[in-house]
Scaffold this active site. Sequence first.
Site, mmCIF file in Angstrom:
data_model
loop_
_atom_site.group_PDB
_atom_site.id
_atom_site.type_symbol
_atom_site.label_atom_id
_atom_site.label_comp_id
_atom_site.label_asym_id
_atom_site.label_seq_id
_atom_site.Cartn_x
_atom_site.Cartn_y
_atom_site.Cartn_z
ATOM 1 N N THR A 127 6.892 11.526 3.762
ATOM 2 C CA THR A 127 6.376 10.166 3.915
ATOM 3 C C THR A 127 7.021 9.448 5.093
ATOM 4 O OG1 THR A 127 6.413 7.995 2.837
ATOM 5 C CG2 THR A 127 8.106 9.511 2.163
ATOM 6 N N ASP A 128 6.325 8.444 5.613
ATOM 7 C CA ASP A 128 6.910 7.624 6.680
ATOM 8 C C ASP A 128 8.056 6.751 6.162
ATOM 9 O OD1 ASP A 128 5.395 5.794 5.200
ATOM 10 O OD2 ASP A 128 4.189 5.098 6.891
ATOM 11 N N GLU A 129 8.168 6.629 4.821
ATOM 12 C CA GLU A 129 9.204 5.746 4.270
ATOM 13 C C GLU A 129 10.611 6.256 4.535
ATOM 14 O OE1 GLU A 129 8.677 4.303 0.354
ATOM 15 O OE2 GLU A 129 6.510 4.214 0.530
ATOM 16 N N TYR A 154 13.240 6.289 -4.267
ATOM 17 C CA TYR A 154 12.140 7.197 -3.913
ATOM 18 C C TYR A 154 12.291 7.714 -2.486
ATOM 19 C CZ TYR A 154 7.664 8.580 -1.916
ATOM 20 O OH TYR A 154 6.688 9.254 -1.222
ATOM 21 N N LYS A 158 13.096 11.516 -0.896
ATOM 22 C CA LYS A 158 12.172 12.206 0.030
ATOM 23 C C LYS A 158 12.911 12.562 1.320
ATOM 24 C CE LYS A 158 8.405 13.106 -0.336
ATOM 25 N NZ LYS A 158 7.712 14.281 -0.940
HETATM 26 P P1 NAD Z 1 1.194 11.483 -7.268
HETATM 27 O O1 NAD Z 1 2.291 10.825 -8.040
HETATM 28 O O2 NAD Z 1 -0.197 10.995 -7.400
HETATM 29 O O3 NAD Z 1 1.170 13.037 -7.633
HETATM 30 C C1 NAD Z 1 2.331 13.799 -7.807
HETATM 31 C C2 NAD Z 1 1.960 15.077 -8.561
HETATM 32 O O4 NAD Z 1 3.143 15.881 -8.684
HETATM 33 C C3 NAD Z 1 1.439 14.823 -9.979
HETATM 34 O O5 NAD Z 1 0.300 15.619 -10.220
HETATM 35 C C4 NAD Z 1 2.604 15.257 -10.873
HETATM 36 O O6 NAD Z 1 2.187 15.725 -12.129
HETATM 37 C C5 NAD Z 1 3.232 16.342 -10.021
HETATM 38 N N1 NAD Z 1 4.651 16.547 -10.335
HETATM 39 C C6 NAD Z 1 5.618 15.595 -10.466
HETATM 40 N N2 NAD Z 1 6.791 16.174 -10.776
HETATM 41 C C7 NAD Z 1 6.583 17.515 -10.810
HETATM 42 C C8 NAD Z 1 7.403 18.652 -11.047
HETATM 43 N N3 NAD Z 1 8.712 18.517 -11.335
HETATM 44 N N4 NAD Z 1 6.847 19.887 -10.986
HETATM 45 C C9 NAD Z 1 5.528 20.032 -10.721
HETATM 46 N N5 NAD Z 1 4.697 18.999 -10.505
HETATM 47 C C10 NAD Z 1 5.217 17.762 -10.533
HETATM 48 O O7 NAD Z 1 1.688 11.458 -5.762
HETATM 49 P P2 NAD Z 1 0.853 11.366 -4.400
HETATM 50 O O8 NAD Z 1 0.693 9.959 -4.045
HETATM 51 O O9 NAD Z 1 -0.324 12.270 -4.518
HETATM 52 O O10 NAD Z 1 1.916 12.007 -3.402
HETATM 53 C C11 NAD Z 1 1.931 13.410 -3.163
HETATM 54 C C12 NAD Z 1 2.956 13.726 -2.102
HETATM 55 O O11 NAD Z 1 2.644 13.026 -0.895
HETATM 56 C C13 NAD Z 1 4.386 13.279 -2.464
HETATM 57 O O12 NAD Z 1 5.284 14.259 -1.982
HETATM 58 C C14 NAD Z 1 4.564 11.974 -1.721
HETATM 59 O O13 NAD Z 1 5.923 11.747 -1.413
HETATM 60 C C15 NAD Z 1 3.755 12.255 -0.468
HETATM 61 N N6 NAD Z 1 3.207 11.057 0.221
HETATM 62 C C16 NAD Z 1 2.466 10.143 -0.472
HETATM 63 C C17 NAD Z 1 1.900 9.080 0.208
HETATM 64 C C18 NAD Z 1 1.029 8.055 -0.502
HETATM 65 O O14 NAD Z 1 0.549 7.129 0.129
HETATM 66 N N7 NAD Z 1 0.762 8.187 -1.800
HETATM 67 C C19 NAD Z 1 2.098 8.946 1.571
HETATM 68 C C20 NAD Z 1 2.878 9.891 2.254
HETATM 69 C C21 NAD Z 1 3.411 10.968 1.554
HETATM 70 O O1 TDX Z 2 0.531 -4.665 -7.489
HETATM 71 C C1 TDX Z 2 1.024 -4.473 -6.379
HETATM 72 N N1 TDX Z 2 1.103 -5.508 -5.485
HETATM 73 C C2 TDX Z 2 1.625 -5.360 -4.239
HETATM 74 O O2 TDX Z 2 1.675 -6.332 -3.473
HETATM 75 C C3 TDX Z 2 1.523 -3.162 -5.975
HETATM 76 C C4 TDX Z 2 1.456 -1.997 -6.920
HETATM 77 C C5 TDX Z 2 2.031 -3.034 -4.701
HETATM 78 N N2 TDX Z 2 2.102 -4.101 -3.853
HETATM 79 C C6 TDX Z 2 2.583 -3.908 -2.478
HETATM 80 C C7 TDX Z 2 3.873 -3.130 -2.312
HETATM 81 C C8 TDX Z 2 3.672 -2.449 -0.965
HETATM 82 O O3 TDX Z 2 4.007 -3.333 0.085
HETATM 83 O O4 TDX Z 2 1.583 -3.115 -1.819
HETATM 84 C C9 TDX Z 2 2.168 -2.196 -0.894
HETATM 85 C C10 TDX Z 2 1.784 -0.771 -1.289
HETATM 86 O O5 TDX Z 2 2.424 -0.491 -2.521
HETATM 87 P P1 TDX Z 2 2.374 0.967 -3.199
HETATM 88 O O6 TDX Z 2 0.958 1.364 -3.445
HETATM 89 O O7 TDX Z 2 3.322 0.977 -4.338
HETATM 90 O O8 TDX Z 2 2.867 1.905 -1.991
HETATM 91 P P2 TDX Z 2 4.218 1.986 -1.122
HETATM 92 O O9 TDX Z 2 5.381 1.442 -1.854
HETATM 93 O O10 TDX Z 2 3.906 1.463 0.240
HETATM 94 O O11 TDX Z 2 4.392 3.602 -1.063
HETATM 95 C C11 TDX Z 2 3.225 4.453 -0.885
HETATM 96 O O12 TDX Z 2 3.133 4.893 0.443
HETATM 97 C C12 TDX Z 2 4.110 5.787 0.893
HETATM 98 C C13 TDX Z 2 3.280 5.621 -1.837
HETATM 99 O O13 TDX Z 2 3.374 5.166 -3.172
HETATM 100 C C14 TDX Z 2 4.416 6.537 -1.491
HETATM 101 O O14 TDX Z 2 4.372 7.701 -2.303
HETATM 102 C C15 TDX Z 2 4.285 6.952 -0.052
HETATM 103 O O15 TDX Z 2 5.411 7.703 0.338
#
Ligand code: NAD
Ligand code: TDX
Length: 338
Positions: A127-129, A154, A158
Site C-alpha cells: 500500500t501507499d500508506e 496497519y 505492511k
Molecule cells: P480485505 O480485508 O478486503 O481482504 C483481505 C483478505 O485476506 C480476506 O479475504 C481475508 O479473509 C484474508 N485473510 C486475512 N487474514 C488471513 C490469513 N491469516 N490467512 C489467509 N487469508 C487471510 O483487504 P483488501 O482491501 O482486499 O486488501 C488486499 C491487499 O491489498 C492487502 O494486502 C492490502 O494491504 C492491500 N491494499 C489495499 C488497498 C485498499 O484500498 N483496500 C490499497 C492498497 C493495498
Molecule cells: O466512515 C468513514 N468516514 C471517513 O471519513 C470511514 C470508514 C472512513 N473515512 C475516511 C478515512 C480515510 O481518510 O475515509 C478515508 C478512507 O478510509 P478507509 O476506507 O478506511 O481507507 P484508508 O484508511 O485510506 O485505507 C485504505 O487504503 C489504503 C485501505 O483500507 C487500506 O487497506 C489501503 O492500504
Amino acid sequence: MTSPHLLVTGGAGFIGSNFVHHVLAHTDARVTVLDKLTYAGSSASLAGLPEDRVRLVEGDIADVALVDELVAPLTGEGDAIVHYAAESHNDNSLNDPSPFLQTNLLGTYTLLEAARKHGTRLHHISTDEVYGDLELDDPERFTEHTPYNPSSPYSSTKAGSDLLVRAWVRSFDVRATISNCSNNYGPRQHVEKFIPRQITNLLDGIRPRLYGKGENVRDWIHADDHSSAVLTILEKGRLGETYLIGADGEKSNKEVVELILQQMGRESDDYDHVTDRPGHDLRYAIDSTKLREELGWTPAYRDFEAGLAATIDWYRANEEWWRGQKAETEAKYAKAGQ
Ligand code: NAD
Ligand code: TDX
C-alpha cells in the site's frame, strides 16, 4: 505447454477477488485461492467462477505445513504466489493490532520461506500508506524512492512486510516483486471501508459519516486497474523491483461523500461530521511514472464519477452480498462515536 498456476492469498477479499475475476477474464491461468475467510473474506466473492480453473482453500497464510503443500507444485513457467492476504482496515488496527502483526508480518514471512524453499516467484501486494502522509499542498507525490514513514499499526505492519520481502530478495535470491497501490474502490469491498459504508448507509436511510473535517485526500483507483497493473508486473516486472500503482485519482473525502450523495439523489450536504480517526493520515498521492514508462501500463478507468456510479449500482444490485456485514460494522463504529 500447461497454463500458469497462481496461488492468490486473500483471494476471497475485496482486491484479491477482483484480481481472480480479472485473471479468469484475461488469461488462461488456473488459480488456487488461499484465504482464512476472516470477517473480511467471503466465498460469495468467487461465486460463478469456473470450478475447473479456481479452487478455494480455506486456511491461514501463517500455517507452515499448508503453505508448503500449496507452494510446492508452483514450479512451472509463469507460476507464482500473488500475496494479497492481510488485515487491511486502519480503524480495526487501532482497536486491536495483534491480528495485524500475526497475518501481515508472520504470514508474509511464512510465504517467503516457502517461496525460498521451492524457488517460487512471489508478488507482494502493498500500500501507499507505508510512506506516511503528505501535506495538502505538497507538490511532490510518493515515488519508489520516498522513505518509509508509516503511521498506524496497519501501515507499519505492511511496511514491515515489504521490508521482509526486500531482505529475502537480497539475502536469499527469492524471485519477488512488490507493488504499493493507492486507495481502491469497486465491487465486493467490505462495508467497513469509506465508499461502501456511505453507499450502504444511504441505502439504509442513514446519513454518511465524515471523519473530522473531511479534508483528508485519498488517491482513488478502480480495483480492476489495480488488477491489470499486477498482471503487468507479473508478466514484465523486473525481479527485486518495487512499482507504485496509481491512477491520478486524488479527491478529498468531502468531495467523495458529496458525489455519492448527488449520485444517489440526495442534497450534497446531507451528511454528518463524526469523531476523527486518531493519527489520521492527511493525504496520499502516487506517482506511477515507473510502472507506466517501464512496463507500459495505463489505467482503463479514467472517469472516477462513472466508476463510482457503477459501484453504487453494484451495491444496489447485490444487497445479499453485503447485508450480513452491515449491522455488526455499524455497531462497532457507533461504539467509537463514528
Ligand atoms: P480485505 O480485508 O478486503 O481482504 C483481505 C483478505 O485476506 C480476506 O479475504 C481475508 O479473509 C484474508 N485473510 C486475512 N487474514 C488471513 C490469513 N491469516 N490467512 C489467509 N487469508 C487471510 O483487504 P483488501 O482491501 O482486499 O486488501 C488486499 C491487499 O491489498 C492487502 O494486502 C492490502 O494491504 C492491500 N491494499 C489495499 C488497498 C485498499 O484500498 N483496500 C490499497 C492498497 C493495498
Ligand atoms: O466512515 C468513514 N468516514 C471517513 O471519513 C470511514 C470508514 C472512513 N473515512 C475516511 C478515512 C480515510 O481518510 O475515509 C478515508 C478512507 O478510509 P478507509 O476506507 O478506511 O481507507 P484508508 O484508511 O485510506 O485505507 C485504505 O487504503 C489504503 C485501505 O483500507 C487500506 O487497506 C489501503 O492500504
